[in-house]
Write a protein that holds these residues in place. Structure first.
Motif, PDB file in Angstrom:
ATOM      1  N   THR A  51       0.733  -1.715  -0.210  1.00 40.04           N
ATOM      2  CA  THR A  51      -0.137   0.127   0.008  1.00 40.04           C
ATOM      3  C   THR A  51       0.954   1.642  -0.021  1.00 40.04           C
ATOM      4  N   ALA A  52       2.160   1.038   0.256  1.00 44.00           N
ATOM      5  CA  ALA A  52       3.244   2.207  -0.036  1.00 44.00           C
ATOM      6  C   ALA A  52       2.570   3.039  -1.812  1.00 44.00           C
ATOM      7  N   GLY A  53       2.868   4.057  -1.347  1.00 43.58           N
ATOM      8  CA  GLY A  53       3.101   5.143  -2.700  1.00 43.58           C
ATOM      9  C   GLY A  53       4.105   5.199  -3.268  1.00 43.58           C
ATOM     10  N   ALA A  54       3.789   5.365  -4.233  1.00 43.42           N
ATOM     11  CA  ALA A  54       5.256   5.238  -5.188  1.00 43.42           C
ATOM     12  C   ALA A  54       6.667   6.466  -4.703  1.00 43.42           C
ATOM     13  N   ASP A  55       5.583   7.457  -4.483  1.00 39.05           N
ATOM     14  CA  ASP A  55       6.789   8.673  -4.030  1.00 39.05           C
ATOM     15  C   ASP A  55       7.124   8.222  -1.754  1.00 39.05           C
ATOM     16  N   ALA A  56       7.002   7.074  -1.523  1.00 40.77           N
ATOM     17  CA  ALA A  56       7.445   6.688  -0.452  1.00 40.77           C
ATOM     18  C   ALA A  56       8.864   6.908  -0.305  1.00 40.77           C
ATOM     19  N   SER A  57       9.155   7.693   1.173  1.00 43.21           N
ATOM     20  CA  SER A  57      10.463   7.659   1.379  1.00 43.21           C
ATOM     21  C   SER A  57      11.225   6.432   1.416  1.00 43.21           C
ATOM     22  N   GLY A 134      -7.070 -10.966  -4.802  1.00 41.16           N
ATOM     23  CA  GLY A 134      -7.179 -10.135  -6.202  1.00 41.16           C
ATOM     24  C   GLY A 134      -6.286  -9.360  -6.860  1.00 41.16           C
ATOM     25  N   PRO A 135      -5.812  -8.859  -7.873  1.00 40.20           N
ATOM     26  CA  PRO A 135      -4.451  -8.557  -8.838  1.00 40.20           C
ATOM     27  C   PRO A 135      -3.465  -7.515  -8.211  1.00 40.20           C
ATOM     28  N   ALA A 136      -4.176  -6.597  -7.276  1.00 41.42           N
ATOM     29  CA  ALA A 136      -3.228  -5.968  -5.896  1.00 41.42           C
ATOM     30  C   ALA A 136      -2.177  -6.504  -5.406  1.00 41.42           C
ATOM     31  N   MET A 137      -2.238  -8.058  -5.213  1.00 35.36           N
ATOM     32  CA  MET A 137      -1.402  -9.526  -4.919  1.00 35.36           C
ATOM     33  C   MET A 137      -0.231  -8.857  -5.912  1.00 35.36           C
ATOM     34  N   ALA A 138      -0.342  -9.283  -7.126  1.00 32.84           N
ATOM     35  CA  ALA A 138       0.753  -9.593  -8.237  1.00 32.84           C
ATOM     36  C   ALA A 138       0.999  -8.263  -8.579  1.00 32.84           C
ATOM     37  N   ASP A 139      -0.035  -7.060  -8.429  1.00 29.93           N
ATOM     38  CA  ASP A 139       0.957  -6.618  -9.168  1.00 29.93           C
ATOM     39  C   ASP A 139       1.377  -4.995  -8.289  1.00 29.93           C
ATOM     40  N   GLY A 140       2.086  -3.930  -9.355  1.00 26.80           N
ATOM     41  CA  GLY A 140       2.422  -3.149  -8.163  1.00 26.80           C
ATOM     42  C   GLY A 140       3.125  -3.194  -6.619  1.00 26.80           C
ATOM     43  N   ALA A 145       4.758 -10.752  -2.904  1.00 23.57           N
ATOM     44  CA  ALA A 145       5.378 -10.667  -1.912  1.00 23.57           C
ATOM     45  C   ALA A 145       6.862 -11.604  -2.406  1.00 23.57           C
ATOM     46  N   VAL A 146       7.141 -11.147  -3.477  1.00 20.02           N
ATOM     47  CA  VAL A 146       8.628 -11.264  -3.329  1.00 20.02           C
ATOM     48  C   VAL A 146       9.944 -10.514  -2.758  1.00 20.02           C
ATOM     49  N   VAL A 147      10.766 -11.769  -2.631  1.00 21.88           N
ATOM     50  CA  VAL A 147      11.652 -10.902  -1.779  1.00 21.88           C
ATOM     51  C   VAL A 147      12.578 -10.373  -2.476  1.00 21.88           C
ATOM     52  N   GLN A 148      13.410  -9.291  -2.379  1.00 25.60           N
ATOM     53  CA  GLN A 148      14.254  -8.305  -3.658  1.00 25.60           C
ATOM     54  C   GLN A 148      15.203  -7.705  -3.101  1.00 25.60           C
ATOM     55  N   SER A 222       6.118 -14.818  -9.273  1.00 25.10           N
ATOM     56  CA  SER A 222       6.116 -13.527 -10.422  1.00 25.10           C
ATOM     57  C   SER A 222       7.907 -13.134 -11.264  1.00 25.10           C
ATOM     58  N   GLY A 223       8.391 -14.628 -11.312  1.00 26.32           N
ATOM     59  CA  GLY A 223       8.997 -14.676 -12.596  1.00 26.32           C
ATOM     60  C   GLY A 223      10.390 -13.471 -12.339  1.00 26.32           C
ATOM     61  N   GLN A 224      10.993 -13.525 -11.026  1.00 29.80           N
ATOM     62  CA  GLN A 224      11.589 -13.027 -10.734  1.00 29.80           C
ATOM     63  C   GLN A 224      12.666 -13.741  -9.817  1.00 29.80           C
TER      64      GLN A 224
END
Length: 253
Positions: A51-57, A134-140, A145-148, A222-224
């Motif tokens: 739920t973090a925004g794209a501009d999250a610090s 739903g899609p929110a789990m796979a998108d954005g 929930a893949v670890v990077q 995720s393919g990651q």
């Protein structure tokens, strides 16, 4: 992800490699626990980080990661002390299962069924989380929930592997010491807290997986798969090495 207590009556039996009916039943229970556990973890990631925004610090992301990690640590405690957790041992982590086998606390015949259960549990949990959220789990930012690793570590697999191995070596080392020297201490709380703290310290740096199954299901969906080998093998290496060392030369602090 963890642990800890196997029933003495079960351990005292012979250790043939062929699983018995009771081992299969325990593995089925381990599959259920692992699926439920990882679904909970992936849900926390979905709502805590996704739920973090794209501009999250960077500070905000660290805080979100710290909260999610500590909640995961508490979830580990809850699963371990639950009735199903006490029955199966609630390993939920291949590195823990293999370490306990090396330590002599899990029969050899139970190792493969538990590993299969943990792998399938990770995949099932990721699929159920996608179905529920739903899609929110796979998108954005969630991305299954893949670890990077953090920025700048994408090409430094050795750093990620070293951190993952060191974390499991420390957790398993402490676990063995408590079992041998302080059996009255609340080991589920100690282990859960350590898993939570490693996520706080490493979550925004290396990803703070500390569990091969934690990464496998999300990575496949995720393919990651970048650095997947490090996330899968390094925790096992660290945990097994610590268990082997503790068995050969128990700590006496």
């Amino acid at each position: 992800m963890v642990l800890v207590i196997e029933r003495p009556s079960v351990i005292a039996r012979a250790h043939p490699l062929r699983p018995e009916r009771a081992d299969v039943a325990l593995a089925a229970g381990e599959f259920g626990l692992t699926t439920a556990f990882f679904f909970t973890v992936f849900t926390l990631v979905r709502w805590g980080l996704g739920t973090a925004g794209a501009d999250a610090s960077g500070t905000e992301m660290w805080f979100r990661c710290a909260v999610v990690s500590m909640l995961v640590g508490m979830v580990i405690v809850g699963f371990v002390v639950s009735r199903p957790g006490r029955w199966t041992g609630a390993h939920m982590n291949p590195a823990i299962t293999l370490a306990l086998w090396v330590r002599g606390r899990t029969p050899a015949r139970r190792v493969l069924p538990y590993l299969v259960a943990q792998v399938l549990g990770s995949v099932a949990a990721a699929a159920v989380a996608r179905l529920v959220w739903g899609p929110a789990m796979a998108d954005g930012p969630t991305r299954w929930a893949v670890v990077q690793p953090g920025l700048g570590l994408g090409g430094r697999g050795a750093v990620v592997a070293l951190a993952e191995a060191a974390v499991l070596a420390l957790i398993v080392g402490v676990m063995c010491w408590v079992q041998d020297r302080r059996p009255s201490w609340p080991l589920p709380w100690i282990v859960g807290l350590m898993f939570g703290l490693q996520g706080v310290l490493l979550g925004t740096f290396t990803g703070g997986s500390a569990n091969p199954s934690r990464q496998l299901g999300p990575a496949l969906f995720s393919g990651q798969t970048h650095l997947l080998a490090a996330y899968l093998l390094a925790p096992i290496a660290g945990g097994v090495l610590a268990a082997w060392a503790a068995r050969r030369r128990p700590l006496t602090l």
